[in-house]
Design a protein around this motif. Sequence first.
Motif, PDB file in Angstrom:
ATOM      1  N   GLU A 188      15.911  21.035  40.134  1.00 22.52           N
ATOM      2  CA  GLU A 188      15.126  21.943  40.969  1.00 22.52           C
ATOM      3  C   GLU A 188      15.955  22.654  42.039  1.00 22.52           C
ATOM      4  OE1 GLU A 188      11.415  20.141  42.089  1.00 22.52           O
ATOM      5  OE2 GLU A 188      10.953  19.699  39.985  1.00 22.52           O
ATOM      6  N   GLY A 189      17.264  22.630  41.866  1.00 23.76           N
ATOM      7  CA  GLY A 189      18.198  23.300  42.766  1.00 23.76           C
ATOM      8  C   GLY A 189      19.521  22.571  42.705  1.00 23.76           C
ATOM      9  N   LEU A 190      20.628  23.262  43.019  1.00 24.67           N
ATOM     10  CA  LEU A 190      21.935  22.608  42.959  1.00 24.67           C
ATOM     11  C   LEU A 190      22.924  23.286  43.886  1.00 24.67           C
ATOM     12  CD1 LEU A 190      23.670  24.673  40.888  1.00 24.67           C
ATOM     13  CD2 LEU A 190      22.251  23.520  39.219  1.00 24.67           C
ATOM     14  N   GLY A 191      24.046  22.588  44.132  1.00 24.96           N
ATOM     15  CA  GLY A 191      25.060  23.072  45.056  1.00 24.96           C
ATOM     16  C   GLY A 191      26.075  23.990  44.400  1.00 24.96           C
ATOM     17  N   ASP A 192      27.247  24.099  45.025  1.00 21.46           N
ATOM     18  CA  ASP A 192      28.294  25.007  44.556  1.00 21.46           C
ATOM     19  C   ASP A 192      28.880  24.540  43.217  1.00 21.46           C
ATOM     20  OD1 ASP A 192      27.902  26.360  46.914  1.00 21.46           O
ATOM     21  OD2 ASP A 192      29.683  25.546  47.905  1.00 21.46           O
ATOM     22  N   HIS A 193      29.463  25.495  42.500  1.00 20.42           N
ATOM     23  CA  HIS A 193      30.234  25.249  41.269  1.00 20.42           C
ATOM     24  C   HIS A 193      29.387  24.697  40.121  1.00 20.42           C
ATOM     25  CE1 HIS A 193      33.499  25.787  44.114  1.00 20.42           C
ATOM     26  NE2 HIS A 193      33.121  24.687  44.753  1.00 20.42           N
ATOM     27  N   GLY A 194      28.122  25.071  40.041  1.00 18.44           N
ATOM     28  CA  GLY A 194      27.270  24.630  38.942  1.00 18.44           C
ATOM     29  C   GLY A 194      27.803  25.099  37.603  1.00 18.44           C
ATOM     30  N   CYS A 195      27.707  24.243  36.587  1.00 14.38           N
ATOM     31  CA  CYS A 195      28.141  24.545  35.207  1.00 14.38           C
ATOM     32  C   CYS A 195      29.620  24.895  35.104  1.00 14.38           C
ATOM     33  CB  CYS A 195      27.297  25.665  34.602  1.00 14.38           C
ATOM     34  SG  CYS A 195      25.571  25.222  34.374  1.00 14.38           S
ATOM     35  N   GLU A 196      30.409  24.377  36.009  1.00 10.98           N
ATOM     36  CA  GLU A 196      31.849  24.645  35.995  1.00 10.98           C
ATOM     37  C   GLU A 196      32.488  24.075  34.726  1.00 10.98           C
ATOM     38  OE1 GLU A 196      35.270  24.385  39.415  1.00 10.98           O
ATOM     39  OE2 GLU A 196      34.023  22.614  39.073  1.00 10.98           O
ATOM     40  N   TYR A 197      33.226  24.895  34.012  1.00 15.57           N
ATOM     41  CA  TYR A 197      33.902  24.494  32.770  1.00 15.57           C
ATOM     42  C   TYR A 197      32.952  23.922  31.723  1.00 15.57           C
ATOM     43  CZ  TYR A 197      37.911  24.933  35.886  1.00 15.57           C
ATOM     44  OH  TYR A 197      38.822  25.411  36.792  1.00 15.57           O
ATOM     45  N   MET A 198      31.702  24.297  31.767  1.00 14.64           N
ATOM     46  CA  MET A 198      30.726  23.825  30.781  1.00 14.64           C
ATOM     47  C   MET A 198      31.035  24.452  29.416  1.00 14.64           C
ATOM     48  SD  MET A 198      26.622  23.834  31.297  1.00 14.64           S
ATOM     49  CE  MET A 198      25.483  24.258  29.984  1.00 14.64           C
ATOM     50  N   THR A 199      30.906  23.665  28.369  1.00 12.40           N
ATOM     51  CA  THR A 199      31.221  24.156  27.025  1.00 12.40           C
ATOM     52  C   THR A 199      30.049  24.059  26.056  1.00 12.40           C
ATOM     53  OG1 THR A 199      32.049  21.978  26.328  1.00 12.40           O
ATOM     54  CG2 THR A 199      33.643  23.514  27.277  1.00 12.40           C
ATOM     55  N   GLY A 200      28.942  23.432  26.465  1.00  8.28           N
ATOM     56  CA  GLY A 200      27.786  23.317  25.593  1.00  8.28           C
ATOM     57  C   GLY A 200      26.599  22.765  26.359  1.00  8.28           C
ATOM     58  N   GLY A 201      25.444  22.700  25.686  1.00  3.77           N
ATOM     59  CA  GLY A 201      24.255  22.180  26.332  1.00  3.77           C
ATOM     60  C   GLY A 201      23.409  23.268  26.967  1.00  3.77           C
ATOM     61  N   VAL A 202      22.366  22.849  27.681  1.00  2.00           N
ATOM     62  CA  VAL A 202      21.424  23.783  28.301  1.00  2.00           C
ATOM     63  C   VAL A 202      21.054  23.261  29.689  1.00  2.00           C
ATOM     64  CG1 VAL A 202      19.156  24.886  28.140  1.00  2.00           C
ATOM     65  CG2 VAL A 202      20.448  24.402  26.058  1.00  2.00           C
ATOM     66  N   LEU A 203      21.059  24.156  30.663  1.00  2.00           N
ATOM     67  CA  LEU A 203      20.608  23.822  32.010  1.00  2.00           C
ATOM     68  C   LEU A 203      19.445  24.723  32.392  1.00  2.00           C
ATOM     69  CD1 LEU A 203      20.793  22.687  34.943  1.00  2.00           C
ATOM     70  CD2 LEU A 203      22.434  24.512  35.404  1.00  2.00           C
ATOM     71  N   VAL A 204      18.401  24.122  32.953  1.00  2.00           N
ATOM     72  CA  VAL A 204      17.331  24.880  33.583  1.00  2.00           C
ATOM     73  C   VAL A 204      17.322  24.502  35.062  1.00  2.00           C
ATOM     74  CG1 VAL A 204      14.859  25.307  33.750  1.00  2.00           C
ATOM     75  CG2 VAL A 204      15.912  24.972  31.506  1.00  2.00           C
ATOM     76  N   CYS A 205      17.452  25.496  35.928  1.00  2.00           N
ATOM     77  CA  CYS A 205      17.393  25.268  37.370  1.00  2.00           C
ATOM     78  C   CYS A 205      16.236  26.090  37.923  1.00  2.00           C
ATOM     79  CB  CYS A 205      18.697  25.656  38.049  1.00  2.00           C
ATOM     80  SG  CYS A 205      18.675  25.449  39.848  1.00  2.00           S
ATOM     81  N   ILE A 206      15.242  25.412  38.506  1.00  2.00           N
ATOM     82  CA  ILE A 206      14.063  26.123  39.016  1.00  2.00           C
ATOM     83  C   ILE A 206      14.105  26.246  40.542  1.00  2.00           C
ATOM     84  CG2 ILE A 206      12.582  25.674  37.046  1.00  2.00           C
ATOM     85  CD1 ILE A 206      11.389  23.309  38.500  1.00  2.00           C
ATOM     86  N   GLY A 207      15.335  26.331  41.051  1.00  2.00           N
ATOM     87  CA  GLY A 207      15.531  26.550  42.479  1.00  2.00           C
ATOM     88  C   GLY A 207      16.834  27.286  42.714  1.00  2.00           C
ATOM     89  N   ASP A 208      17.287  27.294  43.937  1.00  2.00           N
ATOM     90  CA  ASP A 208      18.513  28.009  44.291  1.00  2.00           C
ATOM     91  C   ASP A 208      19.753  27.287  43.779  1.00  2.00           C
ATOM     92  OD1 ASP A 208      17.038  29.929  45.650  1.00  2.00           O
ATOM     93  OD2 ASP A 208      17.199  28.887  47.583  1.00  2.00           O
ATOM     94  N   THR A 209      20.823  28.056  43.604  1.00  2.74           N
ATOM     95  CA  THR A 209      22.128  27.490  43.260  1.00  2.74           C
ATOM     96  C   THR A 209      23.104  27.806  44.391  1.00  2.74           C
ATOM     97  OG1 THR A 209      23.076  29.446  42.207  1.00  2.74           O
ATOM     98  CG2 THR A 209      21.648  28.034  40.853  1.00  2.74           C
ATOM     99  N   GLY A 210      24.197  27.050  44.426  1.00  4.31           N
ATOM    100  CA  GLY A 210      25.265  27.365  45.365  1.00  4.31           C
ATOM    101  C   GLY A 210      26.182  28.438  44.810  1.00  4.31           C
ATOM    102  N   LYS A 211      27.329  28.589  45.434  1.00  7.62           N
ATOM    103  CA  LYS A 211      28.291  29.625  45.059  1.00  7.62           C
ATOM    104  C   LYS A 211      29.112  29.215  43.841  1.00  7.62           C
ATOM    105  CE  LYS A 211      28.781  31.175  49.868  1.00  7.62           C
ATOM    106  NZ  LYS A 211      29.724  31.357  50.993  1.00  7.62           N
ATOM    107  N   ASN A 212      29.755  30.216  43.242  1.00  9.79           N
ATOM    108  CA  ASN A 212      30.722  30.025  42.161  1.00  9.79           C
ATOM    109  C   ASN A 212      30.082  29.425  40.909  1.00  9.79           C
ATOM    110  OD1 ASN A 212      33.450  30.450  41.347  1.00  9.79           O
ATOM    111  ND2 ASN A 212      33.855  28.256  41.549  1.00  9.79           N
ATOM    112  N   PHE A 213      28.854  29.785  40.649  1.00  8.36           N
ATOM    113  CA  PHE A 213      28.171  29.286  39.449  1.00  8.36           C
ATOM    114  C   PHE A 213      28.833  29.859  38.204  1.00  8.36           C
ATOM    115  CE2 PHE A 213      25.115  29.113  36.075  1.00  8.36           C
ATOM    116  CZ  PHE A 213      24.419  27.937  36.278  1.00  8.36           C
ATOM    117  N   GLY A 214      29.057  29.009  37.217  1.00  9.17           N
ATOM    118  CA  GLY A 214      29.572  29.473  35.933  1.00  9.17           C
ATOM    119  C   GLY A 214      31.068  29.683  35.874  1.00  9.17           C
ATOM    120  N   ALA A 215      31.821  29.202  36.856  1.00  7.63           N
ATOM    121  CA  ALA A 215      33.277  29.360  36.824  1.00  7.63           C
ATOM    122  C   ALA A 215      33.860  28.591  35.650  1.00  7.63           C
ATOM    123  CB  ALA A 215      33.886  28.856  38.134  1.00  7.63           C
TER     124      ALA A 215
END
Length: 218
Positions: free
Chosen positions: A81-108
């Motif tokens: 329901e929300g997460l901090g900085d660097h979410g999904c960093e170096y992710m290579t598979g799977g699925v994330l659902v976030c129903i709130g705010d994210t921090g910075k640098n998402f998807g690096a």
Amino acid sequence: AFTTFGVTFTLEGEGNDYVGKGLSGGKIIIKPSEDSKIVPEKSVIVGNTVLYGAVAGECYFRGLAGERFAVRNSGAWAVVEGLGDHGCEYMTGGVLVCIGDTGKNFGAGMSGGIAYIYDEENKFRDNCNMSLIDLELVERNTKNKIKTIKSSILKSNMLNYHENRLYYLLSRHLKYTKSEKAFYIINNWEDCIKNFKLVFPKDYRRALTNLENEKKKA
């Protein structure tokens, strides 16, 4: 951590760092206790580096996560329901659902997997590292009702069925955690679906498209 297929771990309380590290197919559900006075969608429920290196399984967290959520995740599906900085960093598979705010640098460094982010205030792009990912709206499914697609299809065809996959995961999140925010989104679907952003790594989409084209030729 490392929970495998056939095991469901349910915690009424909170988790620390590395929840679901190396998750290998099990199900982890973490939610506040029924007598808790906290507001889940504004309170941290799990710590940093959750799902670090996870390969399979499902997680449902009624509350916020810390930094580096799903770092190096290669196959687990999760709702938070929300997460901090660097979410999904170096992710290579799977699925994330976030129903709130994210921090910075998402998807690096995110080269695979997909994410659905509830972006009600239309500010998610400012928190993204756009070097490897594309952002787009969730395409509506006009041919099939959102509840009728089997989970096996949702897991085997990652190019399509985004609305169905999102609804599937939010429905399970509501079932397992009694999330008020998931309840609101599901019961106001026509309006809320417009606020979701789909995060799709460029190379991952290209690879999936090539595979789909090869199947059509066969």
